[in-house]
Design a protein around this motif. Structure first.
Motif, PDB file in Angstrom:
ATOM      1  N   ASN A   3       0.878  -1.559   0.123  1.00 49.13           N
ATOM      2  CA  ASN A   3       0.134  -0.028   0.113  1.00 49.13           C
ATOM      3  C   ASN A   3       0.840   1.428   0.090  1.00 49.13           C
ATOM      4  O   ASN A   3       0.345   2.185   0.125  1.00 49.13           O
ATOM      5  CB  ASN A   3      -1.008  -0.041   1.177  1.00 49.13           C
ATOM      6  CG  ASN A   3      -1.861  -1.246   1.236  1.00 49.13           C
ATOM      7  OD1 ASN A   3      -2.452  -1.583   0.164  1.00 49.13           O
ATOM      8  ND2 ASN A   3      -2.110  -1.685   2.331  1.00 49.13           N
ATOM      9  N   VAL A   4       2.004   1.231  -0.185  1.00 46.81           N
ATOM     10  CA  VAL A   4       3.133   2.135  -0.255  1.00 46.81           C
ATOM     11  C   VAL A   4       3.474   2.569  -1.625  1.00 46.81           C
ATOM     12  O   VAL A   4       4.060   1.958  -2.173  1.00 46.81           O
ATOM     13  CB  VAL A   4       4.149   2.021   0.714  1.00 46.81           C
ATOM     14  CG1 VAL A   4       5.069   3.302   0.743  1.00 46.81           C
ATOM     15  CG2 VAL A   4       3.780   1.772   2.032  1.00 46.81           C
ATOM     16  N   LEU A   5       3.212   4.015  -1.965  1.00 46.43           N
ATOM     17  CA  LEU A   5       3.887   4.552  -3.263  1.00 46.43           C
ATOM     18  C   LEU A   5       4.976   5.329  -2.813  1.00 46.43           C
ATOM     19  O   LEU A   5       4.860   6.089  -1.506  1.00 46.43           O
ATOM     20  CB  LEU A   5       2.835   5.286  -3.990  1.00 46.43           C
ATOM     21  CG  LEU A   5       1.660   4.607  -4.551  1.00 46.43           C
ATOM     22  CD1 LEU A   5       0.500   5.529  -5.080  1.00 46.43           C
ATOM     23  CD2 LEU A   5       1.905   3.364  -5.315  1.00 46.43           C
ATOM     24  N   PHE A   6       6.042   5.488  -3.285  1.00 44.79           N
ATOM     25  CA  PHE A   6       7.372   6.210  -2.947  1.00 44.79           C
ATOM     26  C   PHE A   6       8.030   6.686  -4.108  1.00 44.79           C
ATOM     27  O   PHE A   6       7.893   6.312  -5.330  1.00 44.79           O
ATOM     28  CB  PHE A   6       8.230   5.515  -2.262  1.00 44.79           C
ATOM     29  CG  PHE A   6       8.741   4.174  -2.798  1.00 44.79           C
ATOM     30  CD1 PHE A   6       9.968   4.024  -3.279  1.00 44.79           C
ATOM     31  CD2 PHE A   6       8.312   2.984  -2.637  1.00 44.79           C
ATOM     32  CE1 PHE A   6      10.393   2.767  -3.737  1.00 44.79           C
ATOM     33  CE2 PHE A   6       8.774   1.750  -2.922  1.00 44.79           C
ATOM     34  CZ  PHE A   6       9.568   1.769  -3.801  1.00 44.79           C
TER      35      PHE A   6
ATOM     36  N   ASN B  76       0.974   6.128   2.047  1.00 46.94           N
ATOM     37  CA  ASN B  76       0.333   5.225   2.258  1.00 46.94           C
ATOM     38  C   ASN B  76      -1.231   5.304   1.774  1.00 46.94           C
ATOM     39  O   ASN B  76      -1.848   6.064   2.034  1.00 46.94           O
ATOM     40  CB  ASN B  76       0.070   4.959   3.752  1.00 46.94           C
ATOM     41  CG  ASN B  76      -0.656   3.748   4.084  1.00 46.94           C
ATOM     42  OD1 ASN B  76      -1.600   3.292   3.557  1.00 46.94           O
ATOM     43  ND2 ASN B  76      -0.248   3.223   5.513  1.00 46.94           N
ATOM     44  N   THR B  77      -1.345   4.356   0.614  1.00 45.41           N
ATOM     45  CA  THR B  77      -2.575   4.708   0.185  1.00 45.41           C
ATOM     46  C   THR B  77      -3.919   4.165   0.625  1.00 45.41           C
ATOM     47  O   THR B  77      -4.893   4.437   0.285  1.00 45.41           O
ATOM     48  CB  THR B  77      -2.507   3.867  -1.375  1.00 45.41           C
ATOM     49  OG1 THR B  77      -2.123   2.321  -1.053  1.00 45.41           O
ATOM     50  CG2 THR B  77      -1.379   4.362  -2.217  1.00 45.41           C
TER      51      THR B  77
ATOM     52  N   TYR C 161       1.077  11.157   4.150  1.00 48.31           N
ATOM     53  CA  TYR C 161       2.227  11.116   3.182  1.00 48.31           C
ATOM     54  C   TYR C 161       3.487  11.316   4.266  1.00 48.31           C
ATOM     55  O   TYR C 161       3.013  11.965   5.419  1.00 48.31           O
ATOM     56  CB  TYR C 161       2.444  12.454   2.548  1.00 48.31           C
ATOM     57  CG  TYR C 161       1.721  12.668   1.397  1.00 48.31           C
ATOM     58  CD1 TYR C 161       2.458  12.071   0.172  1.00 48.31           C
ATOM     59  CD2 TYR C 161       0.514  13.123   1.164  1.00 48.31           C
ATOM     60  CE1 TYR C 161       1.867  12.213  -1.115  1.00 48.31           C
ATOM     61  CE2 TYR C 161      -0.122  13.053  -0.052  1.00 48.31           C
ATOM     62  CZ  TYR C 161       0.515  12.759  -1.115  1.00 48.31           C
ATOM     63  OH  TYR C 161      -0.277  12.570  -2.443  1.00 48.31           O
ATOM     64  N   PHE C 162       4.661  10.564   4.154  1.00 49.06           N
ATOM     65  CA  PHE C 162       5.751  10.846   4.811  1.00 49.06           C
ATOM     66  C   PHE C 162       7.154  11.207   4.099  1.00 49.06           C
ATOM     67  O   PHE C 162       7.264  10.832   2.755  1.00 49.06           O
ATOM     68  CB  PHE C 162       6.247   9.449   5.454  1.00 49.06           C
ATOM     69  CG  PHE C 162       5.070   9.073   6.439  1.00 49.06           C
ATOM     70  CD1 PHE C 162       5.206   9.160   7.672  1.00 49.06           C
ATOM     71  CD2 PHE C 162       3.944   8.356   5.971  1.00 49.06           C
ATOM     72  CE1 PHE C 162       4.236   8.843   8.655  1.00 49.06           C
ATOM     73  CE2 PHE C 162       3.101   7.770   6.854  1.00 49.06           C
ATOM     74  CZ  PHE C 162       2.906   8.022   8.279  1.00 49.06           C
ATOM     75  N   GLY C 163       7.908  12.420   4.745  1.00 47.65           N
ATOM     76  CA  GLY C 163       9.060  12.602   3.975  1.00 47.65           C
ATOM     77  C   GLY C 163      10.278  12.037   4.679  1.00 47.65           C
ATOM     78  O   GLY C 163      10.223  11.930   5.946  1.00 47.65           O
TER      79      GLY C 163
ATOM     80  N   LEU D 157       7.963   4.015  10.773  1.00 47.55           N
ATOM     81  CA  LEU D 157       7.339   3.315   9.635  1.00 47.55           C
ATOM     82  C   LEU D 157       6.212   2.296   9.867  1.00 47.55           C
ATOM     83  O   LEU D 157       5.366   2.002   9.151  1.00 47.55           O
ATOM     84  CB  LEU D 157       8.520   2.850   8.721  1.00 47.55           C
ATOM     85  CG  LEU D 157       9.323   4.076   8.095  1.00 47.55           C
ATOM     86  CD1 LEU D 157      10.563   3.511   7.455  1.00 47.55           C
ATOM     87  CD2 LEU D 157       8.658   5.025   7.242  1.00 47.55           C
ATOM     88  N   GLU D 158       6.678   1.210  10.821  1.00 42.05           N
ATOM     89  CA  GLU D 158       6.042   0.040  10.904  1.00 42.05           C
ATOM     90  C   GLU D 158       4.436   0.603  11.595  1.00 42.05           C
ATOM     91  O   GLU D 158       3.334   0.075  11.218  1.00 42.05           O
ATOM     92  CB  GLU D 158       6.492  -0.873  11.996  1.00 42.05           C
ATOM     93  CG  GLU D 158       5.635  -2.143  12.207  1.00 42.05           C
ATOM     94  CD  GLU D 158       6.364  -3.261  13.411  1.00 42.05           C
ATOM     95  OE1 GLU D 158       6.306  -4.438  12.618  1.00 42.05           O
ATOM     96  OE2 GLU D 158       6.853  -2.770  14.262  1.00 42.05           O
ATOM     97  N   THR D 159       4.545   1.436  12.774  1.00 38.33           N
ATOM     98  CA  THR D 159       3.363   1.990  13.172  1.00 38.33           C
ATOM     99  C   THR D 159       2.435   2.768  12.255  1.00 38.33           C
ATOM    100  O   THR D 159       1.214   2.651  12.175  1.00 38.33           O
ATOM    101  CB  THR D 159       3.878   3.123  14.456  1.00 38.33           C
ATOM    102  OG1 THR D 159       4.595   2.523  15.320  1.00 38.33           O
ATOM    103  CG2 THR D 159       2.753   3.881  15.092  1.00 38.33           C
ATOM    104  N   ASN D 160       3.032   3.248  11.018  1.00 38.70           N
ATOM    105  CA  ASN D 160       2.123   3.859  10.000  1.00 38.70           C
ATOM    106  C   ASN D 160       1.920   2.946   9.116  1.00 38.70           C
ATOM    107  O   ASN D 160       1.461   3.282   7.931  1.00 38.70           O
ATOM    108  CB  ASN D 160       2.952   5.230   9.794  1.00 38.70           C
ATOM    109  CG  ASN D 160       2.672   5.939  10.962  1.00 38.70           C
ATOM    110  OD1 ASN D 160       1.519   6.813  10.812  1.00 38.70           O
ATOM    111  ND2 ASN D 160       3.819   6.508  11.491  1.00 38.70           N
ATOM    112  N   GLU D 161       2.102   1.619   9.390  1.00 42.84           N
ATOM    113  CA  GLU D 161       1.795   0.636   8.391  1.00 42.84           C
ATOM    114  C   GLU D 161       2.515   0.866   6.791  1.00 42.84           C
ATOM    115  O   GLU D 161       2.085   0.462   6.085  1.00 42.84           O
ATOM    116  CB  GLU D 161       0.220   0.435   8.054  1.00 42.84           C
ATOM    117  CG  GLU D 161      -0.366   0.197   9.441  1.00 42.84           C
ATOM    118  CD  GLU D 161      -1.779   0.263   9.376  1.00 42.84           C
ATOM    119  OE1 GLU D 161      -2.260   0.309   8.135  1.00 42.84           O
ATOM    120  OE2 GLU D 161      -2.671   0.215  10.148  1.00 42.84           O
ATOM    121  N   LEU D 162       3.705   1.198   6.660  1.00 43.69           N
ATOM    122  CA  LEU D 162       4.464   1.381   5.579  1.00 43.69           C
ATOM    123  C   LEU D 162       5.358   0.152   5.348  1.00 43.69           C
ATOM    124  O   LEU D 162       5.647  -0.071   4.192  1.00 43.69           O
ATOM    125  CB  LEU D 162       5.173   2.656   5.823  1.00 43.69           C
ATOM    126  CG  LEU D 162       4.465   3.861   5.790  1.00 43.69           C
ATOM    127  CD1 LEU D 162       5.334   5.184   6.132  1.00 43.69           C
ATOM    128  CD2 LEU D 162       3.741   4.206   4.579  1.00 43.69           C
TER     129      LEU D 162
END
Length: 94
Positions: free
Chosen positions: A15-18, A29-30, A35-37, A84-89
């Motif tokens: 579910n991650v586009l980067f 995270n779709t 968004y994360f930078g 990243l894990e907490t935010n399901e990336l």
């Protein structure tokens, strides 16, 4: 207090586009639409993980590229991976 040991590897969520933006990455995270930078060092780790490197191999590679002590690098990486894990990336492989 001792930081937990680093995981052996990670799996990037489907579910991650980067996107690479110079020396930084932007992650989306779709599922959650968050968004994360990532700064240049975190972006380098993301690049290595997306190429399939294990966490220990990525640490060794980044140690050779940046002037940082291993303890600081591992502590910072642990914090990044937990976020990243907490935010399901990603999923951590123990």
């Amino acid at each position: 207090m001792t930081e937990p040991a680093l995981p052996a590897g990670i799996t990037i969520s489907n579910n991650v586009l980067f996107q690479n933006l110079g020396d930084e990455y932007v992650l989306l995270n779709t599922q959650t639409e968050l968004y994360f930078g990532l700064d240049s060092v975190a972006a380098r780790f993301w690049q290595l993980f997306s190429e399939g490197l294990s966490v220990p191999a990525a640490v060794d590679k980044v140690m050779a590229e940046y002037d940082v002590d291993k303890e600081t690098l591992e502590n910072d990486l642990n914090t990044l991976l937990q976020t990243l894990e907490t935010n399901e990336l990603i999923t951590l492989q123990r």
